[in-house]
Design a protein around this motif. Structure first.
Motif, PDB file in Angstrom:
ATOM      1  N   GLY A  50       0.822  -1.204   0.000  1.00 21.01           N
ATOM      2  CA  GLY A  50       0.000   0.000   0.000  1.00 21.01           C
ATOM      3  C   GLY A  50       0.857   1.256   0.000  1.00 21.01           C
ATOM      4  N   GLU A  51       1.920   1.242   0.797  1.00 20.73           N
ATOM      5  CA  GLU A  51       2.825   2.399   0.840  1.00 20.73           C
ATOM      6  C   GLU A  51       3.585   2.552  -0.483  1.00 20.73           C
ATOM      7  N   GLN A  52       4.031   1.428  -1.056  1.00 22.32           N
ATOM      8  CA  GLN A  52       4.714   1.484  -2.355  1.00 22.32           C
ATOM      9  C   GLN A  52       3.794   2.077  -3.417  1.00 22.32           C
ATOM     10  N   SER A  53       2.564   1.613  -3.428  1.00 22.63           N
ATOM     11  CA  SER A  53       1.593   2.114  -4.401  1.00 22.63           C
ATOM     12  C   SER A  53       1.323   3.596  -4.199  1.00 22.63           C
ATOM     13  N   LEU A 114      -5.961   7.057  -2.068  1.00 19.68           N
ATOM     14  CA  LEU A 114      -6.709   6.112  -2.888  1.00 19.68           C
ATOM     15  C   LEU A 114      -5.852   4.908  -3.266  1.00 19.68           C
ATOM     16  N   ALA A 115      -4.604   5.146  -3.647  1.00 17.09           N
ATOM     17  CA  ALA A 115      -3.708   4.037  -3.998  1.00 17.09           C
ATOM     18  C   ALA A 115      -3.458   3.137  -2.786  1.00 17.09           C
ATOM     19  N   ARG A 116      -3.202   3.748  -1.653  1.00 14.04           N
ATOM     20  CA  ARG A 116      -2.938   2.985  -0.427  1.00 14.04           C
ATOM     21  C   ARG A 116      -4.165   2.157  -0.019  1.00 14.04           C
ATOM     22  N   THR A 117      -5.309   2.803  -0.012  1.00 18.77           N
ATOM     23  CA  THR A 117      -6.534   2.143   0.443  1.00 18.77           C
ATOM     24  C   THR A 117      -6.961   1.023  -0.490  1.00 18.77           C
ATOM     25  N   THR A 118      -6.882   1.251  -1.790  1.00 20.33           N
ATOM     26  CA  THR A 118      -7.292   0.187  -2.714  1.00 20.33           C
ATOM     27  C   THR A 118      -6.355  -1.013  -2.631  1.00 20.33           C
ATOM     28  N   SER A 119      -5.093  -0.767  -2.359  1.00 21.20           N
ATOM     29  CA  SER A 119      -4.159  -1.875  -2.202  1.00 21.20           C
ATOM     30  C   SER A 119      -4.517  -2.706  -0.969  1.00 21.20           C
ATOM     31  N   LEU A 120      -4.767  -2.044   0.136  1.00 21.36           N
ATOM     32  CA  LEU A 120      -5.163  -2.760   1.353  1.00 21.36           C
ATOM     33  C   LEU A 120      -6.521  -3.431   1.179  1.00 21.36           C
ATOM     34  N   ALA A 121      -7.449  -2.748   0.540  1.00 25.09           N
ATOM     35  CA  ALA A 121      -8.790  -3.295   0.327  1.00 25.09           C
ATOM     36  C   ALA A 121      -8.752  -4.551  -0.536  1.00 25.09           C
TER      37      ALA A 121
END
Length: 149
Positions: A50-53, A114-121
């Motif tokens: 998520g952080e990388q994204s 948004l990138a972080r959240t979608t990765s975790l989601a």
């Protein structure tokens, strides 16, 4: 032989296209991370991914809203290349202007979130689907929808 004005405009167009290619490369790096996330990434790596994204999304956003890009577009829109009508170069200028205008309306913090959240989601969705437990995924879906709004 092109005039010096035409040559200068061609150089600006080349710079614009070079910047566009760089944006596409950053996007393709993000896509590789997304592919890896869905195919090989260990479950415990979701937070790091998520952080990388988020970092890549922020970097891409910064480049996409760079004022120099806006200057290039403004100059080219009033030039001979944009007046070529249906040419590929004129279409590129129109599309890149559309993209630039849309991206400048978004803050970097939103793009990263948004990138972080979608990765975790995504990881939560995998677990919820496996366990037929939509309710455990619902909060993530709500977060993504709120960010999208």
């Amino acid at each position: 032989m092109p005039t010096s004005k035409a040559a200068a405009e061609a150089a600006l167009y080349d710079e614009l296209i070079g910047r566009s290619r760089e944006l596409s490369l950053i996007g393709s790096c993000a896509a590789v991370l997304g592919w890896d996330e869905q195919t090989y990434m260990p479950a415990g790596a979701a937070a790091l991914r998520g952080e990388q994204s988020a970092v890549l999304a922020g970097l891409q956003h910064d480049r996409a809203v760079d004022p120099r890009l806006g200057e290039l577009l403004a100059t080219l829109e009033s030039g001979e290349i944009a007046a070529e009508g249906d040419s590929i170069r004129a279409a590129n200028i129109r599309q890149l202007r559309r993209d630039y205008d849309r991206r400048t309306k978004l803050p970097r913090s939103l793009v990263e979130a948004l990138a972080r959240t979608t990765s975790l989601a995504q990881q939560e969705w995998i677990a919820a689907r496996k366990n037929s437990d939509f309710e455990s995924f619902r909060p993530w879906l709500e977060q993504v929808l709120e960010l999208k709004r």
